[in-house]
Design a protein around this motif. Sequence first.
Motif, PDB file in Angstrom:
ATOM      1  N   ARG A 265      61.465  79.858  31.492  1.00 34.94           N
ATOM      2  CA  ARG A 265      61.484  81.035  32.376  1.00 34.94           C
ATOM      3  C   ARG A 265      62.831  81.161  33.079  1.00 34.94           C
ATOM      4  NH1 ARG A 265      56.561  80.448  36.135  1.00 34.94           N
ATOM      5  NH2 ARG A 265      57.436  82.362  37.003  1.00 34.94           N
ATOM      6  N   LYS A 266      63.406  80.040  33.475  1.00 35.24           N
ATOM      7  CA  LYS A 266      64.717  80.051  34.132  1.00 35.24           C
ATOM      8  C   LYS A 266      65.792  80.527  33.149  1.00 35.24           C
ATOM      9  CE  LYS A 266      66.370  77.242  37.482  1.00 35.24           C
ATOM     10  NZ  LYS A 266      66.686  75.982  38.144  1.00 35.24           N
ATOM     11  N   LEU A 267      65.738  80.034  31.918  1.00 35.04           N
ATOM     12  CA  LEU A 267      66.705  80.475  30.902  1.00 35.04           C
ATOM     13  C   LEU A 267      66.559  81.965  30.601  1.00 35.04           C
ATOM     14  CD1 LEU A 267      66.633  77.483  28.399  1.00 35.04           C
ATOM     15  CD2 LEU A 267      68.584  78.262  29.754  1.00 35.04           C
ATOM     16  N   GLY A 268      65.309  82.442  30.551  1.00 34.63           N
ATOM     17  CA  GLY A 268      65.070  83.875  30.330  1.00 34.63           C
ATOM     18  C   GLY A 268      65.713  84.715  31.423  1.00 34.63           C
ATOM     19  N   PHE A 269      65.561  84.272  32.662  1.00 31.90           N
ATOM     20  CA  PHE A 269      66.184  84.967  33.794  1.00 31.90           C
ATOM     21  C   PHE A 269      67.705  84.950  33.664  1.00 31.90           C
ATOM     22  CE2 PHE A 269      68.251  84.879  37.921  1.00 31.90           C
ATOM     23  CZ  PHE A 269      67.754  86.025  38.512  1.00 31.90           C
ATOM     24  N   GLN A 270      68.273  83.768  33.392  1.00 26.29           N
ATOM     25  CA  GLN A 270      69.729  83.641  33.286  1.00 26.29           C
ATOM     26  C   GLN A 270      70.291  84.505  32.162  1.00 26.29           C
ATOM     27  OE1 GLN A 270      70.231  79.413  32.839  1.00 26.29           O
ATOM     28  NE2 GLN A 270      69.978  79.004  35.022  1.00 26.29           N
ATOM     29  N   LEU A 271      69.615  84.536  31.026  1.00 25.63           N
ATOM     30  CA  LEU A 271      70.092  85.361  29.908  1.00 25.63           C
ATOM     31  C   LEU A 271      70.059  86.840  30.251  1.00 25.63           C
ATOM     32  CD1 LEU A 271      68.537  83.460  26.885  1.00 25.63           C
ATOM     33  CD2 LEU A 271      70.972  83.790  27.361  1.00 25.63           C
ATOM     34  N   ALA A 272      69.005  87.279  30.930  1.00 26.68           N
ATOM     35  CA  ALA A 272      68.921  88.680  31.342  1.00 26.68           C
ATOM     36  C   ALA A 272      70.058  89.015  32.307  1.00 26.68           C
ATOM     37  CB  ALA A 272      67.564  88.958  31.977  1.00 26.68           C
ATOM     38  N   GLU A 273      70.314  88.134  33.259  1.00 27.65           N
ATOM     39  CA  GLU A 273      71.388  88.358  34.237  1.00 27.65           C
ATOM     40  C   GLU A 273      72.760  88.406  33.558  1.00 27.65           C
ATOM     41  OE1 GLU A 273      71.462  88.457  37.994  1.00 27.65           O
ATOM     42  OE2 GLU A 273      69.544  89.326  37.381  1.00 27.65           O
ATOM     43  N   ILE A 274      73.049  87.404  32.728  1.00 29.87           N
ATOM     44  CA  ILE A 274      74.358  87.325  32.059  1.00 29.87           C
ATOM     45  C   ILE A 274      74.620  88.530  31.175  1.00 29.87           C
ATOM     46  CG2 ILE A 274      75.628  86.040  30.268  1.00 29.87           C
ATOM     47  CD1 ILE A 274      74.383  83.468  31.487  1.00 29.87           C
TER      48      ILE A 274
ATOM     49  N   GLY B 271      73.330  91.528  31.551  1.00 27.02           N
ATOM     50  CA  GLY B 271      73.184  92.791  32.272  1.00 27.02           C
ATOM     51  C   GLY B 271      71.934  93.560  31.904  1.00 27.02           C
ATOM     52  N   ILE B 272      70.861  92.855  31.557  1.00 29.35           N
ATOM     53  CA  ILE B 272      69.599  93.505  31.178  1.00 29.35           C
ATOM     54  C   ILE B 272      68.779  93.736  32.445  1.00 29.35           C
ATOM     55  CG2 ILE B 272      67.442  93.211  29.889  1.00 29.35           C
ATOM     56  CD1 ILE B 272      69.076  91.429  27.933  1.00 29.35           C
ATOM     57  N   VAL B 273      68.346  94.980  32.628  1.00 28.95           N
ATOM     58  CA  VAL B 273      67.506  95.305  33.779  1.00 28.95           C
ATOM     59  C   VAL B 273      66.174  94.598  33.591  1.00 28.95           C
ATOM     60  CG1 VAL B 273      66.394  97.162  35.053  1.00 28.95           C
ATOM     61  CG2 VAL B 273      68.646  97.532  34.031  1.00 28.95           C
ATOM     62  N   HIS B 274      65.702  93.923  34.641  1.00 30.55           N
ATOM     63  CA  HIS B 274      64.475  93.131  34.524  1.00 30.55           C
ATOM     64  C   HIS B 274      63.705  93.127  35.839  1.00 30.55           C
ATOM     65  CE1 HIS B 274      66.298  89.972  36.936  1.00 30.55           C
ATOM     66  NE2 HIS B 274      67.395  90.112  36.199  1.00 30.55           N
ATOM     67  N   PRO B 275      62.396  92.850  35.769  1.00 30.54           N
ATOM     68  CA  PRO B 275      61.589  92.751  36.988  1.00 30.54           C
ATOM     69  C   PRO B 275      61.398  91.302  37.453  1.00 30.54           C
ATOM     70  CG  PRO B 275      60.134  92.904  35.116  1.00 30.54           C
ATOM     71  CD  PRO B 275      61.560  92.953  34.576  1.00 30.54           C
ATOM     72  N   PHE B 276      62.271  90.394  37.026  1.00 29.32           N
ATOM     73  CA  PHE B 276      62.094  88.983  37.311  1.00 29.32           C
ATOM     74  C   PHE B 276      62.345  88.671  38.782  1.00 29.32           C
ATOM     75  CE2 PHE B 276      63.736  88.250  32.732  1.00 29.32           C
ATOM     76  CZ  PHE B 276      62.519  88.648  32.219  1.00 29.32           C
ATOM     77  N   ASN B 277      61.881  87.514  39.218  1.00 28.19           N
ATOM     78  CA  ASN B 277      62.015  87.063  40.593  1.00 28.19           C
ATOM     79  C   ASN B 277      63.443  86.560  40.825  1.00 28.19           C
ATOM     80  OD1 ASN B 277      61.988  85.547  42.987  1.00 28.19           O
ATOM     81  ND2 ASN B 277      59.819  85.078  42.759  1.00 28.19           N
TER      82      ASN B 277
ATOM     83  N   GLU C   1      64.836  85.743  43.713  1.00 29.45           N
ATOM     84  CA  GLU C   1      64.918  84.667  44.707  1.00 29.45           C
ATOM     85  C   GLU C   1      64.740  83.304  44.049  1.00 29.45           C
ATOM     86  OE1 GLU C   1      62.293  85.253  47.987  1.00 29.45           O
ATOM     87  OE2 GLU C   1      63.082  87.258  48.399  1.00 29.45           O
ATOM     88  N   GLU C   2      63.769  83.211  43.144  1.00 28.08           N
ATOM     89  CA  GLU C   2      63.522  81.939  42.457  1.00 28.08           C
ATOM     90  C   GLU C   2      64.355  81.794  41.186  1.00 28.08           C
ATOM     91  OE1 GLU C   2      59.511  80.630  41.886  1.00 28.08           O
ATOM     92  OE2 GLU C   2      58.820  81.778  43.623  1.00 28.08           O
ATOM     93  N   GLY C   3      64.908  82.902  40.686  1.00 32.85           N
ATOM     94  CA  GLY C   3      65.697  82.853  39.452  1.00 32.85           C
ATOM     95  C   GLY C   3      64.841  82.562  38.238  1.00 32.85           C
ATOM     96  N   LEU C   4      63.634  83.160  38.194  1.00 36.70           N
ATOM     97  CA  LEU C   4      62.697  82.906  37.102  1.00 36.70           C
ATOM     98  C   LEU C   4      62.182  84.196  36.488  1.00 36.70           C
ATOM     99  CD1 LEU C   4      60.371  80.194  38.696  1.00 36.70           C
ATOM    100  CD2 LEU C   4      62.090  79.823  36.944  1.00 36.70           C
ATOM    101  N   ALA C   5      62.043  84.171  35.165  1.00 36.04           N
ATOM    102  CA  ALA C   5      61.317  85.242  34.487  1.00 36.04           C
ATOM    103  C   ALA C   5      59.840  85.034  34.815  1.00 36.04           C
ATOM    104  CB  ALA C   5      61.551  85.169  32.987  1.00 36.04           C
ATOM    105  N   GLY C   6      59.056  86.084  34.697  1.00 38.71           N
ATOM    106  CA  GLY C   6      57.643  85.991  35.045  1.00 38.71           C
ATOM    107  C   GLY C   6      56.808  85.250  34.005  1.00 38.71           C
ATOM    108  N   ALA C   7      55.601  84.860  34.427  1.00 39.31           N
ATOM    109  CA  ALA C   7      54.669  84.186  33.526  1.00 39.31           C
ATOM    110  C   ALA C   7      54.278  85.114  32.384  1.00 39.31           C
ATOM    111  CB  ALA C   7      53.436  83.724  34.290  1.00 39.31           C
ATOM    112  N   ASP C   8      54.204  86.428  32.667  1.00 40.20           N
ATOM    113  CA  ASP C   8      53.868  87.389  31.609  1.00 40.20           C
ATOM    114  C   ASP C   8      54.994  87.474  30.580  1.00 40.20           C
ATOM    115  OD1 ASP C   8      55.466  88.509  33.591  1.00 40.20           O
ATOM    116  OD2 ASP C   8      54.729  90.550  33.247  1.00 40.20           O
ATOM    117  N   TRP C   9      56.258  87.337  31.028  1.00 39.54           N
ATOM    118  CA  TRP C   9      57.376  87.315  30.079  1.00 39.54           C
ATOM    119  C   TRP C   9      57.255  86.091  29.178  1.00 39.54           C
ATOM    120  CZ3 TRP C   9      60.998  83.588  29.121  1.00 39.54           C
ATOM    121  CH2 TRP C   9      62.005  83.934  28.220  1.00 39.54           C
ATOM    122  N   LEU C  10      56.911  84.945  29.760  1.00 38.79           N
ATOM    123  CA  LEU C  10      56.751  83.721  28.980  1.00 38.79           C
ATOM    124  C   LEU C  10      55.654  83.895  27.930  1.00 38.79           C
ATOM    125  CD1 LEU C  10      57.495  80.759  28.421  1.00 38.79           C
ATOM    126  CD2 LEU C  10      55.784  80.119  30.124  1.00 38.79           C
TER     127      LEU C  10
END
Length: 118
Positions: A10-19, A21-27, A29-38
Amino acid sequence: MYGLTTRDVRKLGFQLAEINGIVHPFNCEEGLAGADWLLGFRRRHPEISLRVPESTSAARARAFNRPVVERFYKLIWDVNSERAFPAHCIFNVNETSVGTVPSRNSAVLPSKREAAGW
């Protein structure tokens, strides 16, 4: 040497989206993709399975050190230099979970090939 936990993925998913520039609904503050994304990630990649690795004995963990590994690769080099094995005769084999603490491990996401020891 260690598998990725669901939180790591989930953390890697968040980092990849950020790097990227993909718009995402991830958290953010925690730097995590959601459980539904997983869940969606796992559906898109059925070759990856959730498993709990087996603990490694303390003796085996102590035996896995730099001098032993260097000796192993020198032996491989010497044997291959002597025999000249063609590439199709050389196989990569890994250990499943090289944990150093003999307690219950977190579940990890290896590919099904890795989990089967292929």
